[in-house]
Design a protein around this motif. Structure first.
Motif, PDB file in Angstrom:
ATOM      1  N   PRO A 251       0.725  -1.164  -0.063  1.00 51.48           N
ATOM      2  CA  PRO A 251      -0.026   0.150  -0.168  1.00 51.48           C
ATOM      3  C   PRO A 251       0.876   1.330   0.075  1.00 51.48           C
ATOM      4  CG  PRO A 251       0.104  -0.993   2.235  1.00 51.48           C
ATOM      5  CD  PRO A 251       0.808  -1.884   1.321  1.00 51.48           C
ATOM      6  N   GLY A 252       0.362   2.086  -0.657  1.00 59.50           N
ATOM      7  CA  GLY A 252       0.905   3.474  -0.623  1.00 59.50           C
ATOM      8  C   GLY A 252       2.362   3.666  -1.746  1.00 59.50           C
ATOM      9  N   ALA A 253       2.840   4.929  -1.581  1.00 56.41           N
ATOM     10  CA  ALA A 253       3.994   5.093  -2.503  1.00 56.41           C
ATOM     11  C   ALA A 253       5.038   4.678  -1.821  1.00 56.41           C
ATOM     12  CB  ALA A 253       4.131   6.431  -3.183  1.00 56.41           C
ATOM     13  N   ARG A 254       6.344   4.391  -2.478  1.00 54.61           N
ATOM     14  CA  ARG A 254       7.607   3.842  -1.810  1.00 54.61           C
ATOM     15  C   ARG A 254       8.541   4.996  -2.474  1.00 54.61           C
ATOM     16  NH1 ARG A 254       8.904  -2.171  -1.610  1.00 54.61           N
ATOM     17  NH2 ARG A 254      10.102  -1.812   0.050  1.00 54.61           N
ATOM     18  N   PRO A 255       9.206   5.823  -1.824  1.00 57.88           N
ATOM     19  CA  PRO A 255      10.258   6.838  -2.306  1.00 57.88           C
ATOM     20  C   PRO A 255      11.405   6.137  -3.202  1.00 57.88           C
ATOM     21  CG  PRO A 255      10.584   6.629  -0.051  1.00 57.88           C
ATOM     22  CD  PRO A 255       9.349   5.795  -0.317  1.00 57.88           C
ATOM     23  N   CYS A 256      11.842   6.778  -3.940  1.00 64.10           N
ATOM     24  CA  CYS A 256      13.092   6.537  -4.688  1.00 64.10           C
ATOM     25  C   CYS A 256      14.186   6.653  -3.902  1.00 64.10           C
ATOM     26  CB  CYS A 256      13.234   7.457  -5.998  1.00 64.10           C
ATOM     27  SG  CYS A 256      14.887   7.227  -6.818  1.00 64.10           S
ATOM     28  N   ILE A 257      15.077   5.417  -3.691  1.00 67.75           N
ATOM     29  CA  ILE A 257      16.309   5.315  -3.173  1.00 67.75           C
ATOM     30  C   ILE A 257      17.300   5.742  -4.241  1.00 67.75           C
ATOM     31  CG2 ILE A 257      17.810   4.214  -1.714  1.00 67.75           C
ATOM     32  CD1 ILE A 257      15.813   2.641  -0.549  1.00 67.75           C
ATOM     33  N   PRO A 258      17.803   7.064  -4.204  1.00 67.98           N
ATOM     34  CA  PRO A 258      18.738   7.248  -5.384  1.00 67.98           C
ATOM     35  C   PRO A 258      20.152   6.526  -5.359  1.00 67.98           C
ATOM     36  CG  PRO A 258      18.472   9.002  -3.800  1.00 67.98           C
ATOM     37  CD  PRO A 258      17.682   7.995  -3.590  1.00 67.98           C
ATOM     38  N   LYS A 259      20.676   6.372  -6.551  1.00 66.95           N
ATOM     39  CA  LYS A 259      22.090   5.848  -6.747  1.00 66.95           C
ATOM     40  C   LYS A 259      22.581   6.588  -7.748  1.00 66.95           C
ATOM     41  CE  LYS A 259      25.002   1.888  -7.174  1.00 66.95           C
ATOM     42  NZ  LYS A 259      25.093   1.000  -6.144  1.00 66.95           N
ATOM     43  N   ASP A 260      24.053   7.132  -7.612  1.00 66.04           N
ATOM     44  CA  ASP A 260      24.462   7.918  -8.254  1.00 66.04           C
ATOM     45  C   ASP A 260      25.608   7.183  -9.015  1.00 66.04           C
ATOM     46  OD1 ASP A 260      26.118   9.993  -9.712  1.00 66.04           O
ATOM     47  OD2 ASP A 260      25.903  11.576  -8.060  1.00 66.04           O
ATOM     48  N   PHE A 261      25.830   6.983 -10.293  1.00 67.72           N
ATOM     49  CA  PHE A 261      26.840   6.351 -10.874  1.00 67.72           C
ATOM     50  C   PHE A 261      28.132   7.428 -11.419  1.00 67.72           C
ATOM     51  CE2 PHE A 261      23.548   2.919 -11.023  1.00 67.72           C
ATOM     52  CZ  PHE A 261      24.356   1.825 -10.772  1.00 67.72           C
ATOM     53  N   GLY A 262      27.765   8.623 -11.027  1.00 70.84           N
ATOM     54  CA  GLY A 262      28.938   9.579 -11.457  1.00 70.84           C
ATOM     55  C   GLY A 262      28.949  10.262 -12.685  1.00 70.84           C
ATOM     56  N   HIS A 263      27.603  10.337 -13.306  1.00 75.59           N
ATOM     57  CA  HIS A 263      27.552  10.756 -14.589  1.00 75.59           C
ATOM     58  C   HIS A 263      26.439  11.803 -14.595  1.00 75.59           C
ATOM     59  CE1 HIS A 263      29.688   7.488 -16.440  1.00 75.59           C
ATOM     60  NE2 HIS A 263      29.139   6.596 -15.730  1.00 75.59           N
ATOM     61  N   GLY A 264      26.453  12.613 -13.467  1.00 77.69           N
ATOM     62  CA  GLY A 264      25.554  13.654 -13.386  1.00 77.69           C
ATOM     63  C   GLY A 264      24.268  13.530 -13.252  1.00 77.69           C
ATOM     64  N   SER A 265      23.694  12.101 -13.000  1.00 79.73           N
ATOM     65  CA  SER A 265      22.137  11.996 -12.777  1.00 79.73           C
ATOM     66  C   SER A 265      22.125  10.592 -11.849  1.00 79.73           C
ATOM     67  CB  SER A 265      21.493  11.753 -13.972  1.00 79.73           C
ATOM     68  OG  SER A 265      21.860  10.392 -14.626  1.00 79.73           O
ATOM     69  N   VAL A 266      20.830  10.390 -11.273  1.00 84.54           N
ATOM     70  CA  VAL A 266      20.696   9.299 -10.404  1.00 84.54           C
ATOM     71  C   VAL A 266      19.772   8.372 -10.918  1.00 84.54           C
ATOM     72  CG1 VAL A 266      21.427  10.653  -8.510  1.00 84.54           C
ATOM     73  CG2 VAL A 266      19.069  10.479  -9.044  1.00 84.54           C
ATOM     74  N   VAL A 267      19.672   7.126 -10.556  1.00 84.38           N
ATOM     75  CA  VAL A 267      18.693   6.177 -10.710  1.00 84.38           C
ATOM     76  C   VAL A 267      18.110   5.591  -9.579  1.00 84.38           C
ATOM     77  CG1 VAL A 267      19.891   5.222 -12.898  1.00 84.38           C
ATOM     78  CG2 VAL A 267      20.420   4.174 -10.670  1.00 84.38           C
ATOM     79  N   CYS A 268      16.912   5.083  -9.379  1.00 88.82           N
ATOM     80  CA  CYS A 268      16.404   4.513  -8.033  1.00 88.82           C
ATOM     81  C   CYS A 268      16.823   3.116  -8.302  1.00 88.82           C
ATOM     82  CB  CYS A 268      14.897   4.606  -8.540  1.00 88.82           C
ATOM     83  SG  CYS A 268      14.190   6.410  -8.712  1.00 88.82           S
ATOM     84  N   VAL A 269      17.040   2.759  -7.012  1.00 89.34           N
ATOM     85  CA  VAL A 269      17.576   1.286  -6.662  1.00 89.34           C
ATOM     86  C   VAL A 269      16.365   0.677  -6.744  1.00 89.34           C
ATOM     87  CG1 VAL A 269      18.232  -0.025  -4.887  1.00 89.34           C
ATOM     88  CG2 VAL A 269      19.302   2.255  -5.085  1.00 89.34           C
ATOM     89  N   CYS A 270      16.301  -0.548  -7.513  1.00 89.27           N
ATOM     90  CA  CYS A 270      15.302  -1.625  -7.149  1.00 89.27           C
ATOM     91  C   CYS A 270      16.035  -2.844  -7.446  1.00 89.27           C
ATOM     92  CB  CYS A 270      14.593  -1.665  -8.806  1.00 89.27           C
ATOM     93  SG  CYS A 270      12.991  -2.677  -8.754  1.00 89.27           S
TER      94      CYS A 270
END
Length: 190
Positions: free
Chosen positions: A6-25
Motif C-alpha cells: 500500500p502507498g508510494a515507496r520513495p526512490c532510493i537514489p544511486k549516483d553512478f557519477g554521470h550527473g544523474s541518479v537512478v532509483c534502486v530496485c
C-alpha cells in the motif's frame, strides 16, 4: 501474482557519477507510486521525472476551458498551476508550460503505454535474481507500478544487440523457407 504494497515507496537514489541518479530496485526494495486514480473532470495529474533527481513526482492542476485559441472554435488550455511550485496564468498571460488542445478534432486513439524490450534490456533483466526480476517487472506492469500494457520488441537485432542477426540470411528466399527465430528471441523476448 505478487502482492501490492500500500502507498508510494520513495526512490532510493544511486549516483553512478554521470550527473544523474537512478532509483534502486533490487530483491528487497523497489520504489512505487500511489495507485493511479482518474482525476475529476476538468483536472489532471502530472508525474514528472528529471535528471536532477525527481522520480515520478506527482502534482495536480485544472484545465481552463473556453479560452480563445487562434484558429479554433473549441479548445482547452492547459497551464500547469498545481502543487508543488505554483505556475499559472498571471494577468491572462501564460507562465510555464502552456498546452492548447482542440477537442473538436481527434486524430488517434491511445491504446496504452509501455516501453521497448531490446536484447540489452532482456540480458540485464535476466542477470538479476528472481526476486529482483519480480520487483522490477511488478514496478512496470502491475497496479503497484506504472501499469505498462504495451511492449515494443525489435524484429531481429537492433543497435542494442550483442551481435548482428536476422531471421533469414539465405539470399532470394522470398518464401521464407529458412526463416527461424534465434536464441535471443526464444530465450529472452518470447
Amino acid at each position: 501474482t505478487l502482492p501490492c504494497l500500500p502507498g508510494a515507496r520513495p526512490c532510493i537514489p544511486k549516483d553512478f557519477g554521470h550527473g544523474s541518479v537512478v532509483c534502486v530496485c533490487n530483491a528487497t526494495y523497489c520504489d512505487t507510486v500511489d495507485p493511479l486514480v482518474l482525476p475529476a473532470p476538468g483536472s489532471y495529474v502530472k508525474y514528472e521525472s528529471s535528471k536532477a533527481g525527481k522520480r515520478l513526482e506527482r502534482s495536480e492542476g485544472r484545465f481552463q476551458s473556453s479560452l480563445h485559441t487562434p484558429g479554433t472554435t473549441t479548445g482547452v488550455r492547459w497551464c500547469h498551476r498545481g502543487t508543488p511550485g505554483h505556475h499559472g496564468l498571471s494577468r491572462g498571460l501564460p507562465a510555464g508550460l502552456l498546452l492548447t488542445l482542440n477537442i473538436s478534432t481527434l486524430y488517434q486513439d491511445v491504446k496504452g503505454f509501455g516501453g521497448s524490450l531490446s536484447d540489452a534490456a532482456a540480458i540485464n533483466i535476466l542477470k538479476l535474481s528472481q526476486p529482483a526480476q519480480d520487483n522490477l517487472l511488478r514496478s512496470y506492469f502491475s497496479e503497484c507500478g506504472i501499469e505498462y500494457n504495451l511492449i515494443r520488441v525489435p524484429m531481429a537485432c537492433s543497435d542494442f544487440s550483442v551481435r548482428p542477426y536476422s531471421y533469414d540470411d539465405v539470399p532470394h528466399d522470398y518464401e521464407l523457407k529458412h526463416f527461424r527465430l534465434v536464441d535471443e528471441d526464444v530465450k529472452m523476448k518470447v
